[in-house]
Design a protein around this motif. Structure first.
Motif, PDB file in Angstrom:
ATOM      1  N   LEU A  42      88.797 -75.028 -14.904  1.00 23.12           N
ATOM      2  CA  LEU A  42      89.018 -75.462 -16.224  1.00 23.12           C
ATOM      3  C   LEU A  42      88.818 -73.965 -17.204  1.00 23.12           C
ATOM      4  O   LEU A  42      90.112 -74.301 -18.024  1.00 23.12           O
ATOM      5  CB  LEU A  42      88.379 -76.677 -16.921  1.00 23.12           C
ATOM      6  CG  LEU A  42      88.535 -76.857 -18.228  1.00 23.12           C
ATOM      7  CD1 LEU A  42      89.562 -77.543 -18.272  1.00 23.12           C
ATOM      8  CD2 LEU A  42      87.429 -77.582 -18.692  1.00 23.12           C
ATOM      9  N   LEU A  43      88.287 -73.621 -17.226  1.00 25.61           N
ATOM     10  CA  LEU A  43      88.327 -72.467 -17.924  1.00 25.61           C
ATOM     11  C   LEU A  43      89.433 -71.518 -18.029  1.00 25.61           C
ATOM     12  O   LEU A  43      89.919 -70.745 -18.641  1.00 25.61           O
ATOM     13  CB  LEU A  43      86.795 -70.823 -18.112  1.00 25.61           C
ATOM     14  CG  LEU A  43      85.663 -71.497 -18.719  1.00 25.61           C
ATOM     15  CD1 LEU A  43      84.604 -70.401 -17.268  1.00 25.61           C
ATOM     16  CD2 LEU A  43      85.980 -71.199 -20.216  1.00 25.61           C
ATOM     17  N   VAL A  44      89.865 -70.658 -16.589  1.00 21.90           N
ATOM     18  CA  VAL A  44      90.833 -70.204 -16.144  1.00 21.90           C
ATOM     19  C   VAL A  44      92.173 -70.653 -17.002  1.00 21.90           C
ATOM     20  O   VAL A  44      92.942 -70.258 -17.782  1.00 21.90           O
ATOM     21  CB  VAL A  44      91.313 -70.078 -15.281  1.00 21.90           C
ATOM     22  CG1 VAL A  44      92.543 -69.658 -14.969  1.00 21.90           C
ATOM     23  CG2 VAL A  44      90.285 -68.534 -14.287  1.00 21.90           C
ATOM     24  N   TRP A  45      92.221 -72.528 -16.662  1.00 19.72           N
ATOM     25  CA  TRP A  45      93.275 -72.945 -17.894  1.00 19.72           C
ATOM     26  C   TRP A  45      93.234 -72.638 -18.938  1.00 19.72           C
ATOM     27  O   TRP A  45      94.366 -72.590 -19.185  1.00 19.72           O
ATOM     28  CB  TRP A  45      93.344 -74.405 -17.286  1.00 19.72           C
ATOM     29  CG  TRP A  45      94.394 -74.808 -17.844  1.00 19.72           C
ATOM     30  CD1 TRP A  45      95.384 -76.133 -17.271  1.00 19.72           C
ATOM     31  CD2 TRP A  45      94.125 -76.075 -18.918  1.00 19.72           C
ATOM     32  NE1 TRP A  45      96.685 -76.698 -17.920  1.00 19.72           N
ATOM     33  CE2 TRP A  45      95.719 -76.863 -18.996  1.00 19.72           C
ATOM     34  CE3 TRP A  45      92.939 -76.625 -19.165  1.00 19.72           C
ATOM     35  CZ2 TRP A  45      95.571 -77.627 -19.433  1.00 19.72           C
ATOM     36  CZ3 TRP A  45      93.659 -77.564 -20.532  1.00 19.72           C
ATOM     37  CH2 TRP A  45      94.291 -78.249 -20.503  1.00 19.72           C
ATOM     38  N   ARG A  46      92.174 -72.916 -19.892  1.00 19.93           N
ATOM     39  CA  ARG A  46      92.001 -73.057 -20.673  1.00 19.93           C
ATOM     40  C   ARG A  46      92.581 -71.442 -21.639  1.00 19.93           C
ATOM     41  O   ARG A  46      92.892 -71.525 -22.379  1.00 19.93           O
ATOM     42  CB  ARG A  46      90.802 -72.957 -21.354  1.00 19.93           C
ATOM     43  CG  ARG A  46      90.390 -75.252 -21.680  1.00 19.93           C
ATOM     44  CD  ARG A  46      89.335 -75.317 -22.142  1.00 19.93           C
ATOM     45  NE  ARG A  46      88.494 -73.932 -22.906  1.00 19.93           N
ATOM     46  CZ  ARG A  46      87.257 -73.482 -23.192  1.00 19.93           C
ATOM     47  NH1 ARG A  46      86.497 -74.508 -23.178  1.00 19.93           N
ATOM     48  NH2 ARG A  46      86.589 -72.229 -24.134  1.00 19.93           N
ATOM     49  N   LYS A  47      93.124 -70.486 -20.589  1.00 21.06           N
ATOM     50  CA  LYS A  47      93.190 -68.828 -21.241  1.00 21.06           C
ATOM     51  C   LYS A  47      94.436 -69.607 -21.571  1.00 21.06           C
ATOM     52  O   LYS A  47      95.252 -68.672 -22.223  1.00 21.06           O
ATOM     53  CB  LYS A  47      92.588 -68.230 -20.669  1.00 21.06           C
ATOM     54  CG  LYS A  47      90.994 -67.340 -20.349  1.00 21.06           C
ATOM     55  CD  LYS A  47      91.004 -66.440 -20.111  1.00 21.06           C
ATOM     56  CE  LYS A  47      89.140 -66.427 -19.967  1.00 21.06           C
ATOM     57  NZ  LYS A  47      89.307 -65.004 -19.796  1.00 21.06           N
ATOM     58  N   LEU A  48      95.479 -70.159 -20.162  1.00 16.54           N
ATOM     59  CA  LEU A  48      97.284 -70.322 -20.018  1.00 16.54           C
ATOM     60  C   LEU A  48      97.338 -71.524 -20.718  1.00 16.54           C
ATOM     61  O   LEU A  48      98.148 -72.118 -19.944  1.00 16.54           O
ATOM     62  CB  LEU A  48      97.310 -69.728 -19.238  1.00 16.54           C
ATOM     63  CG  LEU A  48      96.852 -68.316 -18.825  1.00 16.54           C
ATOM     64  CD1 LEU A  48      97.508 -67.754 -17.816  1.00 16.54           C
ATOM     65  CD2 LEU A  48      98.092 -67.296 -19.609  1.00 16.54           C
ATOM     66  N   ALA A  49      96.805 -72.840 -21.137  1.00 16.77           N
ATOM     67  CA  ALA A  49      96.669 -74.103 -21.213  1.00 16.77           C
ATOM     68  C   ALA A  49      98.016 -74.396 -21.573  1.00 16.77           C
ATOM     69  O   ALA A  49      98.344 -75.369 -20.959  1.00 16.77           O
ATOM     70  CB  ALA A  49      95.694 -74.746 -22.518  1.00 16.77           C
ATOM     71  N   ILE A  50      98.411 -73.632 -23.155  1.00 14.20           N
ATOM     72  CA  ILE A  50     100.001 -74.474 -23.223  1.00 14.20           C
ATOM     73  C   ILE A  50     100.943 -73.902 -22.377  1.00 14.20           C
ATOM     74  O   ILE A  50     101.936 -75.246 -22.151  1.00 14.20           O
ATOM     75  CB  ILE A  50     100.271 -73.987 -24.775  1.00 14.20           C
ATOM     76  CG1 ILE A  50      99.329 -74.043 -25.598  1.00 14.20           C
ATOM     77  CG2 ILE A  50     101.857 -74.111 -25.248  1.00 14.20           C
ATOM     78  CD1 ILE A  50      99.755 -74.394 -27.649  1.00 14.20           C
ATOM     79  N   ALA A  51     101.511 -72.784 -21.698  1.00 18.12           N
ATOM     80  CA  ALA A  51     101.888 -72.334 -21.319  1.00 18.12           C
ATOM     81  C   ALA A  51     101.970 -73.510 -19.337  1.00 18.12           C
ATOM     82  O   ALA A  51     102.699 -73.409 -18.951  1.00 18.12           O
ATOM     83  CB  ALA A  51     102.038 -70.399 -20.509  1.00 18.12           C
ATOM     84  N   SER A  52     101.120 -73.965 -19.090  1.00 17.42           N
ATOM     85  CA  SER A  52     100.303 -74.292 -18.090  1.00 17.42           C
ATOM     86  C   SER A  52     101.201 -75.554 -18.227  1.00 17.42           C
ATOM     87  O   SER A  52     102.266 -75.811 -17.535  1.00 17.42           O
ATOM     88  CB  SER A  52      99.311 -74.842 -17.687  1.00 17.42           C
ATOM     89  OG  SER A  52      98.299 -75.237 -16.898  1.00 17.42           O
ATOM     90  N   VAL A  53     100.850 -76.222 -19.751  1.00 15.70           N
ATOM     91  CA  VAL A  53     101.264 -77.747 -19.866  1.00 15.70           C
ATOM     92  C   VAL A  53     102.786 -78.149 -19.957  1.00 15.70           C
ATOM     93  O   VAL A  53     103.147 -79.235 -19.008  1.00 15.70           O
ATOM     94  CB  VAL A  53     100.261 -78.518 -21.011  1.00 15.70           C
ATOM     95  CG1 VAL A  53     101.233 -79.784 -21.534  1.00 15.70           C
ATOM     96  CG2 VAL A  53      98.914 -78.488 -20.648  1.00 15.70           C
ATOM     97  N   LEU A  54     103.472 -77.116 -20.631  1.00 10.89           N
ATOM     98  CA  LEU A  54     105.204 -76.848 -20.538  1.00 10.89           C
ATOM     99  C   LEU A  54     105.559 -76.629 -19.228  1.00 10.89           C
ATOM    100  O   LEU A  54     106.838 -77.636 -18.784  1.00 10.89           O
ATOM    101  CB  LEU A  54     105.318 -75.628 -21.232  1.00 10.89           C
ATOM    102  CG  LEU A  54     104.905 -75.411 -23.113  1.00 10.89           C
ATOM    103  CD1 LEU A  54     105.787 -74.709 -23.703  1.00 10.89           C
ATOM    104  CD2 LEU A  54     106.346 -77.326 -23.236  1.00 10.89           C
ATOM    105  N   GLY A  55     104.861 -75.208 -18.482  1.00 10.74           N
ATOM    106  CA  GLY A  55     105.206 -76.054 -17.046  1.00 10.74           C
ATOM    107  C   GLY A  55     105.601 -76.785 -16.303  1.00 10.74           C
ATOM    108  O   GLY A  55     106.188 -77.122 -15.538  1.00 10.74           O
ATOM    109  N   ASN A  56     103.862 -77.334 -16.157  1.00 12.35           N
ATOM    110  CA  ASN A  56     104.037 -78.864 -15.516  1.00 12.35           C
ATOM    111  C   ASN A  56     105.163 -79.733 -16.026  1.00 12.35           C
ATOM    112  O   ASN A  56     105.532 -80.545 -15.151  1.00 12.35           O
ATOM    113  CB  ASN A  56     102.898 -79.212 -15.113  1.00 12.35           C
ATOM    114  CG  ASN A  56     101.472 -78.264 -14.649  1.00 12.35           C
ATOM    115  OD1 ASN A  56     100.501 -78.662 -15.462  1.00 12.35           O
ATOM    116  ND2 ASN A  56     101.835 -78.130 -13.663  1.00 12.35           N
ATOM    117  N   ILE A  57     105.410 -79.951 -17.164  1.00 13.55           N
ATOM    118  CA  ILE A  57     106.374 -81.184 -17.596  1.00 13.55           C
ATOM    119  C   ILE A  57     107.138 -80.758 -18.167  1.00 13.55           C
ATOM    120  O   ILE A  57     108.222 -81.598 -18.077  1.00 13.55           O
ATOM    121  CB  ILE A  57     105.116 -82.107 -18.586  1.00 13.55           C
ATOM    122  CG1 ILE A  57     105.747 -80.874 -20.501  1.00 13.55           C
ATOM    123  CG2 ILE A  57     103.952 -81.813 -18.615  1.00 13.55           C
ATOM    124  CD1 ILE A  57     105.138 -81.729 -21.750  1.00 13.55           C
TER     125      ILE A  57
END
Lengths: 260, 305
Positions: free
Chosen positions: A22-37
């Motif tokens: 979760l901590l790693v994800w939080r560092k790149l959260a926006i990019a990660s969500v955009l990538g997923n959706i």
């Protein structure tokens, strides 16, 4: 001989591993969500509005809402699959993060359980994002739609477990292509994401009825329309059975790979 | 009950019927640095993995920090720190975050971690790198941080698997200094290495293993005195082989000739040195016997892997 077939060992020690992800994800959260959706949203909007202008309604739903529910389930499937293969493989094989963790009081069983729960967590995150877009467009009909979130978790557990099987067997990243071409793409086309399963020949319908994604969609669509799904518990049972059996197989294969 | 921090008795581990560890026994007393030496494939890492409870032995018993392994391996690991052979720091985090996350794996409370981490960064000489990403650290810094990470739970036993492989001499000396500090504080260390100078500097007691069996075990100096002649004359050059056959073989207690080098082991090296004075086509080095001589004598010169 280490018994790799023993039952999973459960303890609450898995939580710091989940928290690490979760901590790693939080560092790149926006990019990660955009990538997923990004993908599902583009499909939903392009096909929903494009084809939707020719087919205003599908099974009593606006076509864009019809495809939207398909995309919600599809994104849960793809997000968990990516996380359980590429990301888990990086942690297990490239970075040797798992090796570091199992030198602490945390066992490999705990690590895999944390990764499994994490794949499903990621699914819930992307399902939430897509659901918000559907609601913002005005296609949510009732509060029942909120139940699509736990459904996303269950779909994540199911495909996350499949992905972790692939992870345990993979010699390298290229191996995961098989899962996409042999599993996910057929699943996407045969499970009623773009058109109702009932449109297909009987033989293909029979195949579809065994696919977990089809059961997910059979739950999601009525929920968005504000109805309790038919045969709800059957669908849940199919998804849960796939998830549990696949997780056990993933655990056995992961122990075989790492505990030697 | 003895005061052994780690007690391995008759350990056996087979892979596909072939024993990799074959009836190995040793015990590590509190406060000592115990070196496990052996060529590649001798069974060192397998032994460590058995001790940590990561793999189940096929025979023998292990007791670590007073607990039976693998039965109570999880409880035992709470009180043990591990520096692995390959770096596996978390590249997505800073130095400080790595210590916090690792501390959480042990269930250590936030306040306690906040108290320990500055001391550990100080110990590792990484105060200025507290918020630096792992990707920006040098190889030596990563190793020091890995050592600091292994101390996050204030372990009774520290297990180091080839801790300085791949480091430059400066970085190795820094690691050694750190380990000596820990020994002075009374920590117990289990070290595997194939650097003989490392073992000679740090280890209070050694075990040499090969093919999964213990060949010899004692204090480094005692082992050398026991197995190797005290003085060595190494002779190199085009004529070394010829010189070795005509003079060396008669005058040395033991001689090994490989390629263009003759290794002469002797209690009294004077006769050898005398013939070398007038000898052309050779260079030579006269030195006391060391751990490397012992290692080569016990495990042979042929390549492993």
């Amino acid at each position: 001989m280490t018994n790799i077939y023993r039952m999973p060992e459960f303890s609450l020690r898995w939580t710091p591993v989940w928290r690490r992800n979760l901590l790693v994800w939080r560092k790149l959260a926006i990019a990660s969500v955009l990538g997923n959706i990004a993908d599902p949203l583009l499909y939903m909007l392009a096909i929903g509005y494009g084809i939707g202008s020719f087919i205003p309604e599908m099974n009593g739903m606006k076509y864009i809402a019809f495809i939207g529910t398909g995309m919600v389930c599809q994104s849960a499937m793809f997000t968990a699959s990516f996380e359980g293969m590429y990301s888990a493989f990086s942690r297990m094989f490239m970075q040797r993060t798992w090796d570091a963790i199992i030198n602490t009081p945390i066992s490999l069983d705990d690590v895999l359980f944390a990764e499994w729960i994490w794949t499903a967590t990621k699914s819930v995150i992307s399902v939430t994002a897509i659901l918000l877009v559907i609601l913002a467009l005005g296609y949510g009909h009732s509060g029942l739609a909120i139940w699509i979130l736990p459904l996303g978790f269950l779909v994540g557990l199911c495909f996350g477990a499949f992905a972790l099987i692939m992870n345990a067997l993979a010699p390298g990243y290229d191996f995961f292509t098989y899962f996409f071409t042999l599993m996910l793409t057929p699943m996407l086309l045969l499970s009623g994401v773009f058109f109702p399963v009932e449109q297909m020949p009987a033989a293909l319908q029979a195949v579809a009825s065994a696919l977990p994604l089809k059961h997910a969609i059979d739950i999601a669509r009525p929920l968005l329309m504000g109805r309790i799904p038919d045969a709800l518990f059957l669908h849940i049972a199919v998804l849960a059975a796939y998830a549990v059996v696949a997780y056990y197989v993933a655990l056995v294969l992961t122990r075989r790979r790492l505990l030697k | 009950m003895s005061d052994a921090v780690l007690k391995v008795d008759g350990l056996v581990k087979r892979y596909g019927g072939t024993p990799v560890v074959d009836g190995l026994s040793f015990a590590i007393e509190r406060g000592e640095c115990f070196g496990l030496l052996g060529p590649n494939g001798a069974g060192k890492t397998t032994t460590l993995r058995c001790c940590l409870g990561l793999i189940d032995p096929d025979g023998g018993t292990i007791e670590m920090v007073g607990l039976p392994v693998p039965l109570a391996a999880r409880q035992a690991r709470i009180r043990v720190g591990v520096v692995p052979q390959m770096d596996n720091l978390d590249p997505d985090f800073t130095a400080r975050e790595n210590l916090i996350i690792y501390g959480r794996y042990f269930g250590i409370a936030k306040a306690e971690l906040d108290r320990r981490i500055p001391k550990l960064l100080d110990f590792a000489g990484l105060q200025s790198k507290e918020h630096a990403s792992i990707r920006t650290l040098s190889g030596g810094m990563k190793r020091r941080l890995t050592l600091a990470r292994a101390l996050i739970n204030d372990p009774e036993l520290l297990i180091l698997d080839e801790p300085t492989t791949g480091l430059d001499p400066q970085a190795r000396h820094l690691i050694w200094d750190g380990l000596r500090q820990l020994l002075n504080q009374g920590k117990t260390i289990l070290l595997t290495t194939h650097f003989m100078d490392e073992a000679e500097r740090l280890a209070t007691r050694l075990a040499v293993i090969d093919h999964g069996k213990l060949i010899a075990s004692d204090e480094p100096r005692a082992l050398i005195a026991q197995h190797v002649e005290p003085e060595v004359v190494e002779v190199y050059g085009d004529e070394a082989r010829a010189w070795g056959e005509t003079h060396g073989r008669g005058l040395a207690d033991r001689i090994e000739i490989t390629g263009e080098t003759a290794f002469c082991y002797a209690r009294d090296p004077q006769p050898l040195l005398k013939t070398l004075l007038g000898q052309s086509g050779v260079r030579y080095l006269h030195r006391p016997a060391n751990l490397e001589d012992l290692f080569i004598k016990l495990t042979g010169r042929e390549l492993r892997d």
